[in-house]
Enzyme design. Structure first.
Site, short mmCIF file in Angstrom:
data_model
loop_
_atom_site.label_atom_id
_atom_site.label_comp_id
_atom_site.label_asym_id
_atom_site.label_seq_id
_atom_site.Cartn_x
_atom_site.Cartn_y
_atom_site.Cartn_z
N LYS A 57 7.26 37.25 1.10
CA LYS A 57 6.34 36.76 0.07
C LYS A 57 6.89 37.22 -1.26
O LYS A 57 7.00 38.42 -1.53
CB LYS A 57 4.93 37.32 0.29
CG LYS A 57 3.95 36.72 -0.70
CD LYS A 57 2.62 37.43 -0.74
CE LYS A 57 1.97 37.19 -2.08
NZ LYS A 57 0.90 38.13 -2.35
N GLY A 111 -6.77 40.20 -7.91
CA GLY A 111 -7.78 41.24 -7.97
C GLY A 111 -8.98 40.93 -8.84
O GLY A 111 -9.85 41.76 -9.02
N GLY A 137 -7.19 35.97 -6.39
CA GLY A 137 -8.28 35.59 -7.27
C GLY A 137 -9.60 35.30 -6.58
O GLY A 137 -10.61 35.13 -7.24
N ASN A 181 -6.74 40.05 -0.34
CA ASN A 181 -6.57 41.50 -0.20
C ASN A 181 -7.78 42.21 -0.80
O ASN A 181 -8.68 42.63 -0.08
CB ASN A 181 -5.27 41.97 -0.86
CG ASN A 181 -4.93 43.40 -0.50
OD1 ASN A 181 -5.78 44.19 -0.10
ND2 ASN A 181 -3.69 43.78 -0.60
N THR A 182 -7.83 42.27 -2.14
CA THR A 182 -8.89 43.05 -2.79
C THR A 182 -10.29 42.64 -2.34
O THR A 182 -11.15 43.50 -2.15
CB THR A 182 -8.79 42.88 -4.32
OG1 THR A 182 -7.42 42.99 -4.69
CG2 THR A 182 -9.57 43.94 -5.04
#
Lengths: 353, 262
Positions: B99, B160, B188, B209-210
């Site tokens: 990635k 994030g 996002g 992720n976040t």
């Protein structure tokens, strides 16, 4: 009864103290030239059980509450002046999330912040204040604790001593070696942390200030005489003593965001070491025969050591059992990466009984 | 429901990819991966590598979960840095998947699309299967495909931020222009409904992720996203009705309103 405590960091010294207070003969063995030269030395020294709830399990706060009394009243080395949590204006969402995950705080507006910390006046318009939390200077605290131990007739301290080379076999071994105990605890990992000590006469803070940020959170802990500890990075790697330029830049930038005067501060020291942690980042007392491992304190050494020491002494003296930290279930054992038999074997190999 | 997504000739039944940063603990990370049912996790190398692969303890915890690892070049600011990190990742994780992130702006972590295209071309020529983290810009997307990428990972909003889709028009345009390229929304998203929305737009998968790692209960949030992604995908395939504008008059009835005819 003779107990040999291996490792004179915060976990080992607290364990020695708790055991000695119960009348056990205690022999502390440290490989370095003095106590407190391992990762305890680089700790922030915030006794902040409720702030830590932001990312830690409730158990950390429960155990951590015992530390407030120990360091402030029993040792008289911690100052209870609270913790202040702030966020840059754009990161107000971080403050809301922090508030949702913690407790025992008051919300402050700009005026109340200025009243508490005049040097932060006008810099932040909202904060959380954890009034009952404390802070200490880890190095001074370990010197004080070593001094207290020296006064006890049933405690001896051996420095520059390799525990494996000792011929005598004690009744108990209390293994407090931190990350070095990975030879016996395969599930232990090191989480790198880097910190700075800055000196500035332009700023005065009375209590630790945490500034929240999605990528670069920072805390600044006043150490007196113009010194401030700024920490700490959290990096999932196990290289011990290498402070990277990127980390220094990030820590200084964040300190600068707390107060611009830090730009002119002197960098007195940079430090780096490994936090010993199990996969769930929770501490353990692991009893294997007559060896008791105190480990996995992660980023909560000073916060958790007193509670773990007290429980360790109960295990040794009264055969106590504390399921919350003694691998009560298989999930905990799996997270520690050490099934009972493996560790018994590992302990056997290192020659302790 | 047999509806796999194929990324570089690998068929996957889960359309959720999970990042591994900033969980309360590796144990909670592992549980979140299991709860999400995801088959691919991304792992950052740049900083965790340290001097001599000192990140091994954490990486082996991730490998032990048993899902496919997509290493990333998070934190790289130049094409050169990203290429070197990709080469190290290939060795550490024994995979030619990468990635690719080349960050151009430190505050928003917006990609440097020029460095991105440059690094993508070099890595594709070197045999890598590149998953580029890019903006929603059509022309950049075209250049990335030209450079050898066979998957695109546009952002919905800055990394994030948890804002959800900032520019639905741009994301729809990308989907329409590249109907046959797997498109994964990366960055996002904050809430499961955001993921459902992009899946309903016809996106092939979502990387998070976040939104999971910083939720109050990451394990439950991982599950919530998995359900939303499945729902959004099913909704897309089922071909939703076209919304009607009831503000416009329907077929007029001469003389009087329809409901008063009787």
């Amino acid at each position: 009864m003779l107990a040999r405590v291996i490792g004179a960091g915060v976990a080992g010294l607290c364990a020695a103290y708790a055991l000695a207070r119960k009348g056990v003969e205690v022999e502390i063995v440290e490989r370095e030239s003095a106590p407190g030269l391992g990762c305890s030395r680089f700790a922030g020294g915030m006794i902040a059980p409720w702030c830590e709830l932001e990312s830690a399990e409730p158990l950390v706060a429960t155990l951590g509450e015992e530390a407030l009394d120990f360091w402030s009243r029993e040792l008289g080395i911690a100052t209870i002046a609270g913790s202040l949590v702030v966020a840059p204006a754009r990161e107000r969402a971080e403050l809301a999330d922090f508030a949702r995950r913690t407790r025992n705080f008051e919300s402050l507006d700009a005026k109340a912040i200025a009243a508490l910390e005049p040097d932060l006046a006008g810099r932040f318009d909202a904060a959380l204040f954890f009034r009952q939390e404390a802070h200490l200077d880890p190095r001074a605290a370990l010197v004080a604790l070593t001094g207290r131990l020296a006064q006890l007739p049933n405690v001896t301290l051996h420095v520059q001593q390799d525990a494996a080379a000792l011929a005598t076999i004690p009744d108990w071994v209390i293994d407090c070696r931190g990350f070095a105990a990975r030879d016996a605890l395969p599930g232990l990992r090191g989480v790198k942390g880097e910190m700075l000590i800055l000196r500035s006469d332009e700023i005065s803070l009375t209590r630790p200030v945490r500034m929240l940020h999605p990528r670069r959170p920072v805390y600044v802990v006043p150490r007196g005489e113009g010194l401030f500890m700024v920490g700490a990075t959290m990096i999932e790697n196990e290289e011990r003593a290498r402070v990277t330029a990127r980390s220094v830049v990030e820590l200084v930038n964040s300190a600068f965001a707390v107060h611009p005067a830090f730009a002119e501060a002197e960098i007195v020291e940079t430090g780096s070491d490994l936090r010993p942690a199990f996969a769930d980042n929770l501490p353990r007392l692991l009893k294997r025969g007559h060896t008791l491992y105190i480990n996995g304190l992660y980023r909560h050494g000073f916060l958790l050591a007193p509670a773990l020491a007290r429980r360790a002494a109960e295990v040794v003296v009264n055969d106590g059992y504390f399921p919350e930290v003694m691998d009560a279930d298989s999930n905990q054992r799996a997270a520690a990466g050490c099934e009972r038999d493996d560790v018994a074997n590992a302990a056997g190999r290192t020659g302790v009984r | 429901m047999n509806d796999p997504v194929t990324l570089y000739d690998v068929a996957l039944s889960s359309r959720l990819l999970l990042g591994t940063a900033r969980y309360p603990s590796p144990a909670i990370l592992a549980e979140s991966i299991r709860a999400s049912g995801c088959e691919i996790v991304t792992v950052s190398l740049r900083r965790e590598a340290g001097g001599a692969r000192a990140g091994e303890a954490f990486w082996s915890l991730i490998r032990d979960v048993g899902v496919r690892v997509l290493p990333n070049t998070a934190g790289c600011r130049t094409a050169k840095e990203a290429i070197a990190t990709a080469q190290m990742a290939r060795e550490v994780f024994a995979t030619d998947w990468i990635k690719l992130e080349v960050i151009g702006e430190e505050d928003t972590l917006q990609p440097d699309v020029f460095g991105l295209v440059e690094a993508a071309r070099a890595l594709a020529n070197d045999g890598f299967k590149v998953f580029p983290y890019t903006t929603d810009d059509l022309v950049v997307a075209d250049k990335l495909l030209d450079a050898g990428c066979r998957v695109l990972m546009p952002w919905a909003a800055p990394i994030g931020s948890g804002r959800g889709v900032n520019d639905a028009f741009a994301l729809r345009a990308l989907r329409a222009h590249f109907p046959d390229i797997p498109l994964i929304v990366d960055a996002g998203l904050g809430a499961p409904s955001h993921a459902a929305l992009v899946m309903e737009m016809g996106y092939d998968a979502v990387l998070l992720n976040t939104a999971v790692s910083r939720a109050g209960d990451p394990v439950l949030m991982a599950r919530a996203f998995a359900l939303a992604i499945e729902a959004g995908r099913a909704g897309f395939r089922a071909q939703p009705m076209t919304p009607r504008d009831m503000a416009e008059p329907s077929t007029p009835i001469i003389g009087r309103p329809f409901d008063r005819l009787a």
